[in-house]
Every structure is written in structure tokens, then in C-alpha cells.
Design a protein around this motif. Structure first.
Motif, short mmCIF file in Angstrom:
data_model
loop_
_atom_site.label_atom_id
_atom_site.label_comp_id
_atom_site.label_asym_id
_atom_site.label_seq_id
_atom_site.Cartn_x
_atom_site.Cartn_y
_atom_site.Cartn_z
N PRO A 1 0.80 -1.23 0.00
CA PRO A 1 0.00 0.00 0.00
C PRO A 1 0.83 1.28 0.00
N GLU A 2 2.03 1.22 0.59
CA GLU A 2 2.87 2.42 0.69
C GLU A 2 3.38 2.88 -0.67
N ARG B 1 -9.23 -2.07 -2.56
CA ARG B 1 -8.51 -0.97 -3.21
C ARG B 1 -7.34 -1.50 -4.04
N GLY B 2 -6.64 -2.49 -3.52
CA GLY B 2 -5.55 -3.09 -4.27
C GLY B 2 -6.03 -3.77 -5.53
N ALA C 1 1.90 1.51 -3.79
CA ALA C 1 0.99 1.01 -4.84
C ALA C 1 0.60 2.10 -5.84
N ASP C 2 0.30 3.30 -5.37
CA ASP C 2 -0.12 4.36 -6.29
C ASP C 2 1.00 4.72 -7.28
#
Length: 142
Positions: free
Chosen positions: A75-76, A114-115, A78-79
Motif C-alpha cells: 500500500p505504501e 482498493r488493491g 501502490a499508487d
């Protein structure tokens, strides 16, 4: 040349997969801090946007796009991984083979909603690029 150093840094961080296809979290935890990975992802994205030649070079680098897919698990980062993945998939000369993402089945089974949304966006770019390329190929003679 500088983008090649950044590519090597990112490969240190990406999953190589275990026997079951799951990322090696121990390797991720001991590689680079997420802040450095995010900075590298943003720099690579800026380079890819500014230079189609460099985007092609990055998308052709063995294991690069697969490593970016694997980073969607984190998550840290992913964007940033998604942004660079989309840029490389949309500008690359080659069609990306999803079979290179050995941990894809694991990602589909384990990512939170979300992933999964991020993964779906990356897959959509890859599939759309494949469709564009196949439409450019000459069809069978009538």
C-alpha cells in the motif's frame, strides 16, 4: 543511464515470488525504505512521460513491468507503482505478457478491494494495448 540505476533499485524491492507465487515479504522488508521506492517511482514516471525513448527502454527492461505489478501488493508504494505501470504499458513498443507476473494469481486472491481496483486498472491498460496491437496486424486474406 540514471534511469537504469533507478530500475535496479526497484528490482531490489519487488517480489520475486515464492514457490506458491506469493511475494517474499521478508525480502521486501529488508530491501529499501518505502520513501526511496516512492521517490524512484516518481522519478521514473517523470522520465517516462518526458521521453518516449526512455519509456520504451524501461518497458523493455527484463522483469521491470512484472516487478511493478508485484509492488501493487504494498500500500505504501501502490499508487506510484500503478502510475508507472500504466505509463510503461501504454507507451511500450512490445505487448506485455501477463504470464511474466508470476504472483498475479496470488495478488488477485489476496489484495484488498482498493488493491484489486489498482490491479484492475493496470490489467485494463495491458489488455487495451494488446487489443490495439492485434487490430494493427493484418488479418487473414479474404
Amino acid at each position: 543511464g540514471g534511469h537504469l540505476v533507478l530500475l535496479r533499485l526497484l528490482r531490489l524491492r519487488a517480489c520475486t515470488g515464492s514457490a506458491a507465487g506469493a511475494p517474499s515479504r521478508a525480502r521486501l522488508a529488508h530491501a529499501l525504505p518505502f520513501g526511496i521506492v516512492n521517490d524512484a517511482l516518481h522519478l521514473l514516471t517523470d522520465i517516462a512521460v518526458a521521453s518516449p525513448h526512455h519509456a520504451d527502454t524501461m518497458s523493455d527492461a527484463p522483469g521491470m513491468v512484472a516487478a511493478l505489478f508485484a509492488l501493487l501488493d504494498q500500500p505504501e508504494v501502490a499508487d506510484g507503482a500503478l502510475t508507472l505501470t500504466q505509463e510503461l504499458l501504454s507507451s511500450g513498443r512490445q505487448v506485455f505478457a501477463l504470464s511474466e507476473v508470476t504472483c498475479l494469481p496470488w495478488l488477485v486472491e489476496t489484495l484488498p478491494p482498493r488493491g484489486l481496483a489498482l490491479l484492475s486498472r493496470a490489467l485494463a491498460v495491458s489488455l487495451s494495448r494488446t487489443a490495439e496491437r492485434s487490430a494493427d496486424l493484418p488479418g487473414p486474406p479474404p
